[in-house]
Enzyme design. Structure first.
Site, PDB file in Angstrom:
ATOM      1  N   ARG A  59       0.831  -1.211   0.000  1.00 27.85           N
ATOM      2  CA  ARG A  59       0.000   0.000   0.000  1.00 27.85           C
ATOM      3  C   ARG A  59       0.861   1.255   0.000  1.00 27.85           C
ATOM      4  O   ARG A  59       0.529   2.250  -0.650  1.00 27.85           O
ATOM      5  CB  ARG A  59      -0.954  -0.014   1.200  1.00 27.85           C
ATOM      6  CG  ARG A  59      -1.985   1.123   1.146  1.00 27.85           C
ATOM      7  CD  ARG A  59      -3.047   0.996   2.215  1.00 27.85           C
ATOM      8  NE  ARG A  59      -2.502   1.120   3.559  1.00 27.85           N
ATOM      9  CZ  ARG A  59      -3.199   0.920   4.681  1.00 27.85           C
ATOM     10  NH1 ARG A  59      -4.474   0.582   4.611  1.00 27.85           N
ATOM     11  NH2 ARG A  59      -2.639   1.047   5.856  1.00 27.85           N
ATOM     12  N   LYS A 106      -2.548   7.146   1.305  1.00 24.89           N
ATOM     13  CA  LYS A 106      -2.217   7.409   2.706  1.00 24.89           C
ATOM     14  C   LYS A 106      -1.062   8.400   2.703  1.00 24.89           C
ATOM     15  O   LYS A 106       0.112   8.023   2.808  1.00 24.89           O
ATOM     16  CB  LYS A 106      -1.854   6.089   3.390  1.00 24.89           C
ATOM     17  CG  LYS A 106      -2.191   6.079   4.855  1.00 24.89           C
ATOM     18  CD  LYS A 106      -2.190   4.683   5.412  1.00 24.89           C
ATOM     19  CE  LYS A 106      -1.953   4.670   6.899  1.00 24.89           C
ATOM     20  NZ  LYS A 106      -2.879   5.449   7.712  1.00 24.89           N
ATOM     21  N   GLU A 127     -16.087   6.502   6.250  1.00 25.35           N
ATOM     22  CA  GLU A 127     -15.299   5.801   7.281  1.00 25.35           C
ATOM     23  C   GLU A 127     -15.112   6.711   8.483  1.00 25.35           C
ATOM     24  O   GLU A 127     -15.732   7.760   8.566  1.00 25.35           O
ATOM     25  CB  GLU A 127     -13.948   5.373   6.707  1.00 25.35           C
ATOM     26  CG  GLU A 127     -13.122   6.539   6.190  1.00 25.35           C
ATOM     27  CD  GLU A 127     -11.713   6.145   5.739  1.00 25.35           C
ATOM     28  OE1 GLU A 127     -11.257   5.034   6.030  1.00 25.35           O
ATOM     29  OE2 GLU A 127     -11.080   6.991   5.095  1.00 25.35           O
TER      30      GLU A 127
END
Ligand code: PMP
Length: 289
Positions: A50, A149, A182
């Site tokens: 990721r 991220k 979220e």
């Protein structure tokens, strides 16, 4: 504490980055939060993957291979003689000029900090957490994609502050269309009639590694899992609710915007998944020693 910066270890006092690092000046960089349990690094491959995907999306070339990044993580935990740890893996664009252009940053930096984390107080796991929906919405895919991220977490930080100002620990973030995305640093699940539901990644959630693990565990337990768009109404009328993240693990949610969820206590499927998740963390992962 020994901190890894670009291939060398530094003491906490000497672990420093330049004021000209675009990670500081512009939030230029990407990161991962990883956990070690019982002498193993949990889901290391997934986190490194990721990290590289986030970096690729922002055109940041990580100066190491995925295997070298994974080794830096293992080496840092080992250098600190830790069996259980929270690891922060950061790649910044590195030193550049005061201008915005990232091309002035020739040497991205790779940093690994192996420490400890307590995201929420222990008694909250037993009682469950309250959440509120907040005005700050999850960023659109056409802005900074929420799947990245990046070191630019201001959107989530504002949501967190708004939740704190309302007297609770965590926020439900909606997307611009009003569907549930979220939390500020965790994915959200609900249980209804024995089935598990979580918003689709297209709703603006991070591609959570704990989320994927929980989906696997639920399916192994014979629980049907689906990913439809969810509204606040769906949350209010769920039987159970919980959030998932590497730091928080699985946190039951018992109230949202003043509405009790289910019985107002952590539910049985949540408890089962907490149990299975903890069991898995103790035996799975990349050995450190
Ligand atoms: N959403 C956001 C915005 C996050 O920053 C995180 C990680 N802290 C998560 C969800 C949970 O992801 P993971 O399970 O991979 O830690």
């Amino acid at each position: 504490m020994k901190i890894f910066i670009d291939g060398k270890f530094f003491s906490e006092r000497d672990a420093k980055v330049s004021v000209f690092d675009h990670g500081l000046l512009y939030g230029g960089g990407v990161f991962e939060g990883i956990r070690a349990y019982n002498g193993r690094i949990f889901k290391l491959k997934e986190h490194v993957e990721r990290l590289f995907q986030s970096a690729h999306s922002i055109l940041l070339k990580i100066p190491l291979t995925p295997a070298q990044v994974a080794k830096a993580v293992v080496d840092t935990v080992r250098a600190n003689k830790l069996k259980d740890s929270y690891i922060r893996l950061v790649v910044t664009r590195g030193v550049g000029t005061l201008g915005l252009n990232p091309l002035s940053c020739k040497n991205p930096s790779v940093i690994v900090i192996a420490g400890k984390i307590q995201v929420y107080p222990p008694e909250m796991y037993a009682k469950g957490m309250d959440m509120v929906t907040v005005p700050t919405v999850r960023s659109l895919h056409s802005t900074v994609n929420p799947a990245i991220k990046s070191l630019n977490y201001l959107n989530n930080i504002l949501a967190k502050i708004e939740a704190n100002n309302a007297g609770v620990e965590e926020a439900v973030m909606l997307n611009a269309a009003g569907f549930v995305a979220e939390g500020t640093a965790d994915n959200l699940f609900i249980v209804k009639r024995g089935e598990l539901f979580t918003p689709p990644l297209s709703a603006g959630a991070l591609y959570g590694i704990t989320r994927a693990t929980v989906i696997d565990l639920a399916e192994q337990a014979g629980v049907k899992v689906s990913e439809p768009n969810l509204t606040r109404h769906d949350l209010f009328n769920a039987d159970e609710c919980f959030v998932t993240g590497t730091g928080a693990e699985i946190m039951p949610v018992v109230k949202i915007d003043g509405r009790a969820i289910g019985t107002g206590k952590p539910g049985p499927l949540t408890a089962r998944l907490v149990h299975d998740y903890h069991a898995l963390t103790q035996v799975a992962g990349e050995p450190i020693y």
